[in-house]
Design a protein around this motif. Structure first.
Motif, mmCIF file in Angstrom:
data_model
loop_
_atom_site.group_PDB
_atom_site.id
_atom_site.type_symbol
_atom_site.label_atom_id
_atom_site.label_comp_id
_atom_site.label_asym_id
_atom_site.label_seq_id
_atom_site.Cartn_x
_atom_site.Cartn_y
_atom_site.Cartn_z
ATOM 1 N N VAL A 162 -3.687 1.976 8.033
ATOM 2 C CA VAL A 162 -3.570 3.398 8.377
ATOM 3 C C VAL A 162 -3.013 4.137 7.165
ATOM 4 O O VAL A 162 -1.950 3.807 6.656
ATOM 5 N N GLY A 163 -3.725 5.162 6.716
ATOM 6 C CA GLY A 163 -3.261 5.940 5.572
ATOM 7 C C GLY A 163 -3.752 5.316 4.270
ATOM 8 O O GLY A 163 -4.548 4.397 4.271
ATOM 9 N N PRO A 164 -3.274 5.826 3.114
ATOM 10 C CA PRO A 164 -2.158 6.757 2.971
ATOM 11 C C PRO A 164 -2.444 8.209 3.325
ATOM 12 O O PRO A 164 -1.510 8.991 3.496
ATOM 13 N N VAL A 165 -3.710 8.594 3.415
ATOM 14 C CA VAL A 165 -4.023 9.970 3.788
ATOM 15 C C VAL A 165 -4.096 10.050 5.304
ATOM 16 O O VAL A 165 -4.762 9.239 5.954
ATOM 17 N N HIS A 166 -3.390 11.016 5.886
ATOM 18 C CA HIS A 166 -3.315 11.149 7.327
ATOM 19 C C HIS A 166 -3.896 12.491 7.771
ATOM 20 O O HIS A 166 -4.072 13.405 6.981
ATOM 21 N N ALA A 167 -4.157 12.573 9.068
ATOM 22 C CA ALA A 167 -4.575 13.849 9.631
ATOM 23 C C ALA A 167 -3.412 14.839 9.565
ATOM 24 O O ALA A 167 -2.254 14.451 9.536
ATOM 25 N N GLY A 168 -3.748 16.110 9.553
ATOM 26 C CA GLY A 168 -2.694 17.122 9.499
ATOM 27 C C GLY A 168 -2.162 17.296 8.098
ATOM 28 O O GLY A 168 -2.846 17.049 7.103
ATOM 29 N N ILE A 169 -0.897 17.702 7.997
ATOM 30 C CA ILE A 169 -0.328 18.039 6.687
ATOM 31 C C ILE A 169 0.816 17.111 6.306
ATOM 32 O O ILE A 169 1.545 17.388 5.358
ATOM 33 N N ILE A 170 0.991 15.984 7.027
ATOM 34 C CA ILE A 170 2.088 15.088 6.681
ATOM 35 C C ILE A 170 1.816 14.437 5.332
ATOM 36 O O ILE A 170 0.676 14.323 4.883
ATOM 37 N N GLU A 171 2.879 13.980 4.686
ATOM 38 C CA GLU A 171 2.765 13.396 3.362
ATOM 39 C C GLU A 171 2.156 11.998 3.434
ATOM 40 O O GLU A 171 2.112 11.380 4.488
ATOM 41 N N PRO A 172 1.675 11.473 2.301
ATOM 42 C CA PRO A 172 0.964 10.195 2.326
ATOM 43 C C PRO A 172 1.889 8.989 2.381
ATOM 44 O O PRO A 172 2.923 8.929 1.725
ATOM 45 N N GLY A 173 1.495 8.016 3.170
ATOM 46 C CA GLY A 173 2.167 6.733 3.261
ATOM 47 C C GLY A 173 1.224 5.752 3.924
ATOM 48 O O GLY A 173 0.498 6.109 4.860
ATOM 49 N N HIS A 174 1.186 4.533 3.442
ATOM 50 C CA HIS A 174 0.276 3.526 3.991
ATOM 51 C C HIS A 174 1.026 2.635 4.975
ATOM 52 O O HIS A 174 2.108 2.126 4.667
ATOM 53 N N PHE A 175 0.431 2.436 6.151
ATOM 54 C CA PHE A 175 1.001 1.563 7.177
ATOM 55 C C PHE A 175 -0.004 0.462 7.482
ATOM 56 O O PHE A 175 -1.143 0.746 7.874
ATOM 57 N N ARG A 176 0.407 -0.773 7.274
ATOM 58 C CA ARG A 176 -0.474 -1.909 7.512
ATOM 59 C C ARG A 176 0.036 -2.673 8.745
ATOM 60 O O ARG A 176 1.088 -3.324 8.710
ATOM 61 N N PHE A 177 -0.730 -2.545 9.828
ATOM 62 C CA PHE A 177 -0.371 -3.200 11.082
ATOM 63 C C PHE A 177 -1.065 -4.548 11.179
ATOM 64 O O PHE A 177 -2.255 -4.674 10.857
ATOM 65 N N THR A 178 -0.333 -5.540 11.631
ATOM 66 C CA THR A 178 -0.940 -6.790 12.078
ATOM 67 C C THR A 178 -0.709 -6.849 13.575
ATOM 68 O O THR A 178 0.430 -6.730 14.041
ATOM 69 N N ALA A 179 -1.801 -7.005 14.334
ATOM 70 C CA ALA A 179 -1.708 -6.903 15.787
ATOM 71 C C ALA A 179 -2.396 -8.067 16.469
ATOM 72 O O ALA A 179 -3.333 -8.674 15.934
ATOM 73 N N SER A 180 -1.911 -8.363 17.645
ATOM 74 C CA SER A 180 -2.554 -9.320 18.554
ATOM 75 C C SER A 180 -3.029 -8.503 19.744
ATOM 76 O O SER A 180 -2.227 -8.125 20.602
ATOM 77 N N GLY A 181 -4.322 -8.185 19.748
ATOM 78 C CA GLY A 181 -4.801 -7.235 20.732
ATOM 79 C C GLY A 181 -4.236 -5.862 20.412
ATOM 80 O O GLY A 181 -4.411 -5.339 19.318
ATOM 81 N N GLU A 182 -3.492 -5.297 21.359
ATOM 82 C CA GLU A 182 -2.854 -3.992 21.149
ATOM 83 C C GLU A 182 -1.394 -4.114 20.731
ATOM 84 O O GLU A 182 -0.753 -3.117 20.418
ATOM 85 N N THR A 183 -0.845 -5.318 20.739
ATOM 86 C CA THR A 183 0.577 -5.514 20.449
ATOM 87 C C THR A 183 0.808 -5.706 18.959
ATOM 88 O O THR A 183 0.159 -6.548 18.323
ATOM 89 N N VAL A 184 1.729 -4.943 18.405
ATOM 90 C CA VAL A 184 2.046 -5.027 16.981
ATOM 91 C C VAL A 184 2.898 -6.267 16.719
ATOM 92 O O VAL A 184 3.963 -6.455 17.326
#
Length: 504
Positions: free
Chosen positions: A152-174
């Motif tokens: 997710v990111g670093p460019v996001h919807a809206g006007i929030i500043e950039p940051g990259h989020f890397r999720f590892t998930a099992s199904g829907e659980t982070v």
């Protein structure tokens, strides 16, 4: 265990106007200080560098003492603090990027602020190569059957500043979240070096836009401590008024935004109206909606008129009339409670270890507020409570904000009632230098640290600004584990960490 001040005095005391104990210490004392951090006797306020020297600010909460220890590292290397005390890891990575200081034994040697654009293609602890191409950034692995990654990111919807989020998930659980920040690095500390105090103050005010008052206050107090300047009483009280107005605006905005991320836009709309009222009252009182550049070294730049004071009093009356109804709406909406209660829980032991400030720490049982703990003026003459909860979830972080809104309303009323007359600014006398100063002030997110050294001619030789988000971003990674991916925006907004303030 020796007191923090005794430890620092055992080193080579720096002879200047520094307001707290400050010494250059031997490696043995440096290691002892790290041991105290590991055992939880002291807290880490900050770690930063300059060529050949690494500095560490320490807090002894029991004794309300702060000090700075500095370790000379002529070869650019020093024993890693993060190896034993994880809150220091990102600070060490930033110091390595900015000054080439290499923490020996650090478990994480990836670059932090440098995103492969600086020509620093070598990993920490090795020699620089001539290759202009940076090695790829490797996120930490997570193993298990059926796991998948969501970038997710670093460019996001809206006007929030950039940051990259890397999720590892099992199904829907982070299962794991890892952040990569540094995209908004502005080089503020580099721009400050060699600047006069007025220009440096303007840069400090732009570190994190929603905390412009808090950063201006921290920088100004550090300058005044370094130069031994006493500002007029009226200026101290006007500074506190601005700080509480800023806290009020941000908390109202956050409460609404958290509810909006839970699809309850009605709260967002009403809280947005109240936040707008605060900004308009700030403009009427001080000539700027965010009160930017209104706090300056030596005092304040804006004189509160009778009309401005009247606007603030009308604001207090309006919020006190409307805010209780919004609290009832939040507390009695079952669908909203289903989303916030028990979501994104931060354990108390992690909040203590990272010395989490502001609503993040106080929602998880960490009872610290720089306004009370250090009692800097005029808070030593004001009556207020510091709210504290233990649940550590999104709901608790909302309620800390609600309680702090009420406290800020009371503080503003007290300030207006006790506001002294007289001048609002003194001139700063020329200095031969070098002089060092430090200040810790309470912003709406938590405690903000400012440290600086002023050299000959009154120019800033080095300044370090530490946002509370340095210790809060890693905790967001911990708080989201075990929650579903869809709850991340809610958890993220309840922390509301600063990108810009964190990235310097």
């Amino acid at each position: 265990m020796p007191a923090l001040i005794d430890l620092i005095l055992a080193g080579q005391r720096v002879d200047n106007h520094f307001p707290w104990p400050r010494a250059v210490v031997a490696p043995k004392i440096w290691s002892f200080a790290v041991d105290q951090l590991v055992e939880g006797h002291w807290g880490l306020l900050g770690l930063w560098g300059e060529p050949g020297v690494v500095h560490m600010a320490l807090l002894d909460e029991n004794a309300s003492e702060i000090g700075v220890v500095s370790l000379v590292c002529p070869d650019g290397r020093y024993p890693s603090v993060g190896r034993l005390h994880p809150p220091a890891l990102r600070l060490e990575r930033a110091a390595a990027d900015l000054f080439g200081l290499l923490p020996q034994g650090a478990p994480d040697t990836r670059r932090w602020l440098d995103h492969g654009q600086w020509g620093l293609s070598y990993p920490l602890g090795t020699q620089q190569t001539s290759s202009p191409t940076a090695s790829p950034y490797h996120f930490l692995p997570a193993e298990g059957e059926g796991l998948h990654q969501i970038p997710v990111g670093p460019v996001h919807a809206g006007i929030i500043e950039p940051g990259h989020f890397r999720f590892t998930a099992s199904g829907e659980t982070v299962v794991r979240l890892e952040e990569r920040l540094g995209y908004t690095h502005k080089g503020i500390e580099g721009l400050m070096a060699g600047s006069d105090i007025d220009r440096a103050a303007r840069l400090a005010a732009r570190t994190s836009g929603d905390s412009t008052v808090a950063y201006s206050l921290a920088f100004a107090r550090a300058v005044e401590a370094a130069l031994g300047v006493e500002i007029p009483p009226r200026a101290r009280w006007l500074r506190a008024l601005m700080a509480e107005m800023e806290r009020l605006a941000n908390h109202l905005g956050d409460i609404g935004a958290i509810c909006n991320d839970a699809s309850f836009s009605l709260m967002h709309a009403h809280c947005g109206v109240l936040r707008e009222r605060v900004l308009r009252a700030s403009d009427a009182a001080f000539g700027h909606r965010l009160m930017r550049d209104c706090i300056v070294p030596g005092g304040v730049a804006s004189f509160l008129s009778d009309e401005g004071a009247t606007a603030v009093r009308y604001l207090l009356a309006e919020i006190r009339q409307r805010f209780p109804k919004l609290i009832d709406l939040y507390d009695n909406t079952a669908s909203l409670q289903d989303r916030t209660v028990a979501t994104g829980r931060l354990k108390a032991e992690l909040a203590r270890q990272y010395r989490a400030g502001g609503f993040v720490g106080r929602a998880s049982g960490r009872d610290f507020d720089a306004r009370r703990g250090l009692a800097y003026p005029p808070y030593d003459e004001l009556a207020f409570d510091v709210p504290l909860l233990q649940e550590g979830d999104v709901n608790a972080r909302v309620w800390i904000r609600i309680h702090e809104v009420k406290q800020s309303l009371s503080l503003i009323e007290q300030i207006l009632g006790k506001l002294p007359g007289g001048p609002i600014r003194v001139d700063l006398a020329p200095t031969d230098g070098p002089h060092e100063g430090m200040a810790l002030v309470e912003g709406f997110r938590g405690d903000i640290l400012a440290w600086l050294r002023i050299g000959r001619g009154g120019l800033v030789e080095r300044c370090h600004l530490r946002d509370p988000s340095w210790f809060q971003w890693p905790l967001l990674e911990a708080a989201i584990e075990g929650n579903i991916v869809a709850d991340f925006p809610l958890c993220n907004k309840s922390f509301n960490c600063s990108y810009s303030g964190h990235d310097l």
